[in-house]
Design an enzyme around this catalytic site. Structure first.
Site, PDB file in Angstrom:
ATOM      1  N   LYS A 191       0.842  -1.207   0.000  1.00  0.00           N
ATOM      2  CA  LYS A 191       0.000   0.000   0.000  1.00  0.00           C
ATOM      3  C   LYS A 191       0.871   1.250   0.000  1.00  0.00           C
ATOM      4  O   LYS A 191       0.642   2.185  -0.769  1.00  0.00           O
ATOM      5  CB  LYS A 191      -0.912   0.016   1.231  1.00  0.00           C
ATOM      6  CG  LYS A 191      -2.115  -0.908   1.099  1.00  0.00           C
ATOM      7  CD  LYS A 191      -2.838  -1.079   2.438  1.00  0.00           C
ATOM      8  CE  LYS A 191      -3.885  -2.173   2.311  1.00  0.00           C
ATOM      9  NZ  LYS A 191      -4.376  -2.655   3.594  1.00  0.00           N
ATOM     10  N   GLN A 220      -5.188  -1.373   9.529  1.00  0.00           N
ATOM     11  CA  GLN A 220      -5.108  -2.723   8.965  1.00  0.00           C
ATOM     12  C   GLN A 220      -5.775  -3.737   9.902  1.00  0.00           C
ATOM     13  O   GLN A 220      -5.497  -3.767  11.102  1.00  0.00           O
ATOM     14  CB  GLN A 220      -3.632  -3.094   8.737  1.00  0.00           C
ATOM     15  CG  GLN A 220      -3.405  -4.419   8.058  1.00  0.00           C
ATOM     16  CD  GLN A 220      -3.831  -4.447   6.592  1.00  0.00           C
ATOM     17  OE1 GLN A 220      -3.875  -3.426   5.908  1.00  0.00           O
ATOM     18  NE2 GLN A 220      -4.155  -5.623   6.111  1.00  0.00           N
ATOM     19  N   ASP A 254     -11.622   2.889   3.866  1.00  0.00           N
ATOM     20  CA  ASP A 254     -12.065   1.489   3.810  1.00  0.00           C
ATOM     21  C   ASP A 254     -13.585   1.393   3.687  1.00  0.00           C
ATOM     22  O   ASP A 254     -14.114   0.326   3.359  1.00  0.00           O
ATOM     23  CB  ASP A 254     -11.659   0.766   5.106  1.00  0.00           C
ATOM     24  CG  ASP A 254     -10.407  -0.067   4.947  1.00  0.00           C
ATOM     25  OD1 ASP A 254     -10.199  -0.629   3.854  1.00  0.00           O
ATOM     26  OD2 ASP A 254      -9.653  -0.178   5.931  1.00  0.00           O
TER      27      ASP A 254
HETATM   28  N1  GUN Z   1      -7.080  -6.635   5.954  1.00  0.00           N
HETATM   29  C1  GUN Z   1      -7.255  -7.357   4.811  1.00  0.00           C
HETATM   30  N2  GUN Z   1      -7.919  -6.625   3.888  1.00  0.00           N
HETATM   31  C2  GUN Z   1      -8.148  -5.418   4.459  1.00  0.00           C
HETATM   32  C3  GUN Z   1      -8.774  -4.233   3.975  1.00  0.00           C
HETATM   33  O1  GUN Z   1      -9.284  -4.131   2.855  1.00  0.00           O
HETATM   34  N3  GUN Z   1      -8.807  -3.194   4.853  1.00  0.00           N
HETATM   35  C4  GUN Z   1      -8.280  -3.274   6.105  1.00  0.00           C
HETATM   36  N4  GUN Z   1      -8.378  -2.206   6.895  1.00  0.00           N
HETATM   37  N5  GUN Z   1      -7.694  -4.363   6.572  1.00  0.00           N
HETATM   38  C5  GUN Z   1      -7.625  -5.435   5.740  1.00  0.00           C
END
Ligand code: GUN
Length: 297
Positions: free
Chosen positions: A54, A98, A121
Site C-alpha cells: 500500500k 489494517q 475502507d
Molecule cells: N485486511 C485485509 N484486507 C483489508 C482491507 O481491505 N482493509 C483493512 N483495513 N484491513 C484489511
C-alpha cells in the site's frame, strides 16, 4: 464455452494511472497532495506485506504515505489517540487501520473512531448507512473494484440477476448494496441458503466471497455468466508446496462462464487500486473539488 479472462492486474494498473494523473492535476492546480495514513498494529506477516505494498503504490501515484507501526500490545487508548491525531491532521485525507487487530482491541470501536470522511475502507457505520440509503459514501475497496470490473465488462448492469455468495461486512453486504444501486436484482446466498447451486445458476453476475477454496464449481454457473472471484485461499499443491486459489473452481467455471476473474490477478490487485482512488475521492470531497472521474461508485 471458454470464458474471457478479466485481467484485474491490467485493469488495476489503468486505475492507478488515472489516479496518478488526477493527483498530478490536484497538486499542480491547487497545491494539494492527497495523503493516506496506514496503521498497522502487531507483526502479522500477511498484514506487513499488504501495508508495504500500500505504501509503495501510494507514493508511486504521487500521494503522501504515512505509516504508523505499533507494537502488538499497544493499548486501545494509545491507538484511539493516534486516530484522533490523524483525524485532525489536514495532510491526511485517508486513514486505514489494517485488520485484523490483536484480540485485546475492539475493532468496531477503533473503526468507528475514524472520521467518516477519512474512512477510505468504508467500514465506519456512517458510511455503511450512507451506502445502504443510496447517499454519497466512502465505499469498501474490494466491492468497488468488483463493480468497476463488472461495469467495464458488461456496461449497464440494470435488470441483471446478481448473486453474491457470502454475507461479510467487508465484501458480501456492500457488494450487494452496490449491485442494487446499479439496478440489479440481487440475492445474497450464504452457508444456510437452500439449494445454493440452483440459486447461483440463476445469476447473470456471480460474485463469490466466502473464503472456501474452489467451492463454486462449473455446474453452479449459468452459461455465459460473469463470475467474479473474491477468494484468496492458500492450499497444498499435489507434490508439495502451496498455491493460491479462489472461492471458484476456475477450470470448471471457465468452461461455462462468459467471463471470469482469475486468482491471482483478478480482484486482488483492484483492492489497493481502489484504496488509492478512495483516498483521492476523500481529498477532493474535503476540499469541495469535483469528484475524480470514473473512480467512484
Ligand atoms: N485486511 C485485509 N484486507 C483489508 C482491507 O481491505 N482493509 C483493512 N483495513 N484491513 C484489511
Amino acid at each position: 464455452m471458454t470464458a474471457r479472462i478479466i485481467d484485474g492486474k491490467a485493469f488495476a494498473a489503468k486505475v492507478r494511472a488515472q489516479v496518478a494523473l488526477q493527483v498530478a492535476t490536484l497538486t499542480q492546480e491547487h497545491g494539494i497532495t492527497p495523503g493516506l495514513a496506514v496503521v498497522l498494529v502487531g507483526e502479522d506477516p500477511a498484514s506487513q506485506v499488504y501495508v508495504r505494498n500500500k505504501g509503495k503504490q501510494t507514493k508511486e501515484c504521487g500521494m503522501a504515505s504515512f505509516e504508523h507501526k505499533l507494537d502488538a500490545d499497544t493499548s486501545e487508548e494509545a491507538l484511539l489517540s493516534l486516530i484522533a491525531r490523524l483525524n485532525a491532521d489536514p495532510a491526511v485525507h485517508g486513514i486505514l487501520v489494517q485488520l485484523p487487530l490483536p484480540g485485546h482491541l475492539n475493532e468496531d470501536l477503533v473503526i468507528n473512531a475514524i472520521a467518516p470522511e477519512k474512512d477510505v475502507d468504508g467500514f465506519h457505520i456512517s458510511n455503511v448507512g450512507l451506502l445502504a440509503t443510496g447517499q454519497k459514501a466512502m465505499v469498501p475497496c474490494t466491492p468497488l473494484g468488483c463493480l468497476m470490473m463488472l461495469r467495464e465488462e458488461l456496461g449497464s448492469l440494470a435488470g441483471l440477476n446478481a448473486v453474491v455468495v457470502g454475507r461479510s461486512n467487508i465484501v458480501g453486504k456492500p457488494m450487494a448494496q452496490l449491485l442494487l444501486r446499479d439496478s440489479c436484482t440481487v440475492t445474497i446466498a450464504h452457508s444456510r441458503t437452500r439449494d445454493i447451486e440452483a440459486v447461483c445458476r440463476e445469476a447473470d453476475i456471480l460474485v463469490a466471497a466466502v473464503g472456501r477454496p474452489q467451492m463454486v464449481t462449473g455446474d453452479w454457473v449459468k452459461p455465459g455468466a460473469t463470475v467474479i472471484d473474491v477468494g484468496i485461499n492458500r492450499i497444498e499443491k499435489d507434490g508439495g508446496g502451496t498455491r493460491l486459489v479462489g472461492d471458484v473452481d476456475f477450470a470448471s467455471a471457465a468452461e461455462v462462464a462468459g467471463a471470469i476473474t482469475p486468482v491471482p490477478g483478478g480482484v486482488g490487485p483492484m483492492t489497493i487500486a481502489c484504496l488509492l482512488a478512495n483516498t483521492l475521492t476523500a481529498c477532493c470531497r474535503v476540499n469541495t473539488l469535483p469528484e475524480p472521474k470514473g473512480l467512484t461508485a
